[in-house]
Design a protein around this motif. Structure first.
Motif, PDB file in Angstrom:
ATOM      1  N   ALA A   1       0.362  -1.134   0.339  1.00 38.72           N
ATOM      2  CA  ALA A   1       0.026   0.491  -0.070  1.00 38.72           C
ATOM      3  C   ALA A   1       0.617   1.642  -0.028  1.00 38.72           C
ATOM      4  CB  ALA A   1      -1.132  -0.363   1.036  1.00 38.72           C
ATOM      5  N   THR A   2       2.146   1.071   0.519  1.00 42.16           N
ATOM      6  CA  THR A   2       2.660   2.011   0.609  1.00 42.16           C
ATOM      7  C   THR A   2       3.618   3.059  -0.971  1.00 42.16           C
ATOM      8  OG1 THR A   2       3.782   1.711   2.548  1.00 42.16           O
ATOM      9  CG2 THR A   2       4.795   3.420   1.703  1.00 42.16           C
ATOM     10  N   LEU A   3       4.044   1.584  -1.222  1.00 39.91           N
ATOM     11  CA  LEU A   3       4.876   1.873  -2.229  1.00 39.91           C
ATOM     12  C   LEU A   3       3.794   2.773  -4.179  1.00 39.91           C
ATOM     13  CD1 LEU A   3       7.131  -0.604  -2.762  1.00 39.91           C
ATOM     14  CD2 LEU A   3       7.362   1.738  -2.164  1.00 39.91           C
ATOM     15  N   ARG A   4       2.376   2.016  -3.435  1.00 41.53           N
ATOM     16  CA  ARG A   4       0.980   2.276  -4.706  1.00 41.53           C
ATOM     17  C   ARG A   4       1.055   3.766  -4.175  1.00 41.53           C
ATOM     18  NH1 ARG A   4      -2.066  -1.469  -7.345  1.00 41.53           N
ATOM     19  NH2 ARG A   4      -3.585  -0.291  -7.344  1.00 41.53           N
ATOM     20  N   ALA A   5       0.582   3.814  -3.310  1.00 45.03           N
ATOM     21  CA  ALA A   5       0.020   5.464  -2.627  1.00 45.03           C
ATOM     22  C   ALA A   5       1.067   6.497  -3.592  1.00 45.03           C
ATOM     23  CB  ALA A   5      -0.048   5.465  -1.177  1.00 45.03           C
ATOM     24  N   ALA A   6       2.878   6.169  -3.018  1.00 42.93           N
ATOM     25  CA  ALA A   6       3.845   7.313  -3.456  1.00 42.93           C
ATOM     26  C   ALA A   6       3.642   7.230  -5.320  1.00 42.93           C
ATOM     27  CB  ALA A   6       5.772   6.470  -3.554  1.00 42.93           C
ATOM     28  N   VAL A   7       3.663   5.667  -5.903  1.00 43.14           N
ATOM     29  CA  VAL A   7       2.812   5.534  -7.077  1.00 43.14           C
ATOM     30  C   VAL A   7       1.781   6.801  -7.300  1.00 43.14           C
ATOM     31  CG1 VAL A   7       2.307   4.505  -9.971  1.00 43.14           C
ATOM     32  CG2 VAL A   7       4.278   3.504  -7.668  1.00 43.14           C
ATOM     33  N   VAL A   8       0.709   6.870  -6.732  1.00 45.43           N
ATOM     34  CA  VAL A   8      -0.554   6.951  -7.072  1.00 45.43           C
ATOM     35  C   VAL A   8      -0.395   8.792  -6.830  1.00 45.43           C
ATOM     36  CG1 VAL A   8      -3.326   7.778  -6.308  1.00 45.43           C
ATOM     37  CG2 VAL A   8      -2.198   5.475  -6.767  1.00 45.43           C
ATOM     38  N   HIS A   9       0.327   9.216  -5.676  1.00 51.22           N
ATOM     39  CA  HIS A   9       0.354  10.459  -5.445  1.00 51.22           C
ATOM     40  C   HIS A   9       1.911  10.992  -6.511  1.00 51.22           C
ATOM     41  CE1 HIS A   9       2.231  13.592  -3.160  1.00 51.22           C
ATOM     42  NE2 HIS A   9       3.372  13.965  -3.397  1.00 51.22           N
ATOM     43  N   ALA A  10       2.314  10.450  -7.185  1.00 53.27           N
ATOM     44  CA  ALA A  10       3.466  10.956  -8.268  1.00 53.27           C
ATOM     45  C   ALA A  10       2.691  11.629  -9.356  1.00 53.27           C
ATOM     46  CB  ALA A  10       4.672  10.039  -8.514  1.00 53.27           C
ATOM     47  N   ARG A  11       1.806  10.377  -9.338  1.00 53.79           N
ATOM     48  CA  ARG A  11       1.086  10.593 -11.184  1.00 53.79           C
ATOM     49  C   ARG A  11      -0.163  11.831 -10.995  1.00 53.79           C
ATOM     50  NH1 ARG A  11      -0.783   5.086 -13.099  1.00 53.79           N
ATOM     51  NH2 ARG A  11      -2.108   6.352 -14.547  1.00 53.79           N
ATOM     52  N   ARG A  12      -0.447  11.759  -9.767  1.00 52.50           N
ATOM     53  CA  ARG A  12      -1.229  13.672  -9.413  1.00 52.50           C
ATOM     54  C   ARG A  12      -0.136  14.595  -9.174  1.00 52.50           C
ATOM     55  NH1 ARG A  12      -2.589  12.383  -4.647  1.00 52.50           N
ATOM     56  NH2 ARG A  12      -4.054  10.631  -5.138  1.00 52.50           N
ATOM     57  N   VAL A  13       1.368  14.380  -9.472  1.00 48.91           N
ATOM     58  CA  VAL A  13       1.955  15.591  -8.905  1.00 48.91           C
ATOM     59  C   VAL A  13       2.100  15.771 -10.299  1.00 48.91           C
ATOM     60  CG1 VAL A  13       4.242  16.428  -8.379  1.00 48.91           C
ATOM     61  CG2 VAL A  13       2.486  15.458  -6.780  1.00 48.91           C
ATOM     62  N   TYR A  14       2.644  15.056 -11.051  1.00 42.39           N
ATOM     63  CA  TYR A  14       3.115  15.378 -12.553  1.00 42.39           C
ATOM     64  C   TYR A  14       1.692  16.022 -13.331  1.00 42.39           C
ATOM     65  CZ  TYR A  14       5.187  13.785 -16.876  1.00 42.39           C
ATOM     66  OH  TYR A  14       5.505  13.901 -18.057  1.00 42.39           O
ATOM     67  N   ARG A  15       0.887  15.327 -13.533  1.00 44.37           N
ATOM     68  CA  ARG A  15      -0.823  16.279 -13.563  1.00 44.37           C
ATOM     69  C   ARG A  15      -0.993  17.329 -13.536  1.00 44.37           C
ATOM     70  NH1 ARG A  15      -3.589  11.129 -12.313  1.00 44.37           N
ATOM     71  NH2 ARG A  15      -3.800   9.273 -13.966  1.00 44.37           N
ATOM     72  N   LEU A  16      -0.205  17.321 -11.889  1.00 40.41           N
ATOM     73  CA  LEU A  16      -0.881  19.044 -11.660  1.00 40.41           C
ATOM     74  C   LEU A  16       0.300  19.938 -11.905  1.00 40.41           C
ATOM     75  CD1 LEU A  16      -2.685  20.475  -9.401  1.00 40.41           C
ATOM     76  CD2 LEU A  16      -0.645  20.058  -7.699  1.00 40.41           C
ATOM     77  N   THR A  17       1.305  19.713 -11.960  1.00 43.87           N
ATOM     78  CA  THR A  17       2.124  20.169 -12.788  1.00 43.87           C
ATOM     79  C   THR A  17       2.089  20.860 -13.586  1.00 43.87           C
ATOM     80  OG1 THR A  17       3.981  19.125 -11.366  1.00 43.87           O
ATOM     81  CG2 THR A  17       5.232  20.504 -12.983  1.00 43.87           C
ATOM     82  N   LEU A  18       1.449  19.407 -14.482  1.00 40.03           N
ATOM     83  CA  LEU A  18       1.429  20.008 -16.582  1.00 40.03           C
ATOM     84  C   LEU A  18       0.154  21.413 -16.191  1.00 40.03           C
ATOM     85  CD1 LEU A  18       0.749  16.896 -18.012  1.00 40.03           C
ATOM     86  CD2 LEU A  18       2.684  18.808 -18.352  1.00 40.03           C
ATOM     87  N   ALA A  19      -0.740  21.112 -15.362  1.00 38.04           N
ATOM     88  CA  ALA A  19      -2.239  22.025 -14.966  1.00 38.04           C
ATOM     89  C   ALA A  19      -1.533  23.492 -14.804  1.00 38.04           C
ATOM     90  CB  ALA A  19      -3.513  21.509 -14.240  1.00 38.04           C
TER      91      ALA A  19
END
Length: 178
Positions: free
Chosen positions: A134-152
């Motif tokens: 769960a910890t690593l999955r959460a880190a990957v999901v967070h990284a994807r969210r940050v990537y999208r937020l940075t683009l926005a």
């Protein structure tokens, strides 16, 4: 004791001005960038002992980028402070800086957008690989969210910076500077 404000002779500034809010926001973001670049440079400097020559050269390149970004952010802080104080010397350089930052956001956003398929595929593979952790999955999901937020944020920053560059050149704003 009441604080008295004195209007400067010839000042046409009255009421709310959105361009001043944009300059303050730019100043705050540049200050935050200074703190981030300085912190990263300090971390790199602390790790310099015991590195191989190849790793040491890579670390020095990262330090050079950090110092370059730190100096650019500091220069932007000075320009923003000058514009907030309505100093004539700061208006034109801040217009140029806003245009360069808009171009930088366009290039960076375009590069991120071009790399999106590879990033999406790699992060999806990582989610499958980590399975039940769960910890690593959460880190990957967070990284994807940050990537999208940075683009926005880059997409929003471009028109705001271009608007600020244009607004600082209008006669109404130009008249407010000494």
């Amino acid at each position: 004791m009441a604080v008295m404000a004195r209007a400067e002779p010839g000042s046409t500034a009255r009421g709310f001005a959105a361009w001043r809010v944009a300059v303050w926001l730019l100043l705050l973001l540049a200050a935050f960038g200074c703190v981030q670049y300085l912190g990263h440079a300090q971390l790199l400097w602390a790790q310099r002992a015991g590195l191989s020559p190849t790793d040491s050269a890579a670390m020095h390149r990262m330090l050079a980028w950090d110092i370059g970004y730190l100096l650019a952010a500091f220069a932007l802080i000075v320009l923003c402070a000058g514009c907030i104080l309505r100093q004539g010397w700061a208006r034109v350089p801040l217009r140029v800086a806003a245009g360069v930052l808009a171009l930088w956001a366009l290039v960076g956003g375009g590069m991120m957008l071009a790399q999106w398929p590879q990033y999406d595929r790699a992060s999806a593979d990582a989610l499958v690989q980590f399975g039940n952790d769960a910890t690593l999955r959460a880190a990957v999901v967070h990284a994807r969210r940050v990537y999208r937020l940075t683009l926005a944020l880059k997409a929003v920053a471009m028109p705001v910076l271009l608007w600020l560059a244009w607004r600082l050149g209008t006669p109404a704003v130009r008249a407010q500077f000494r």
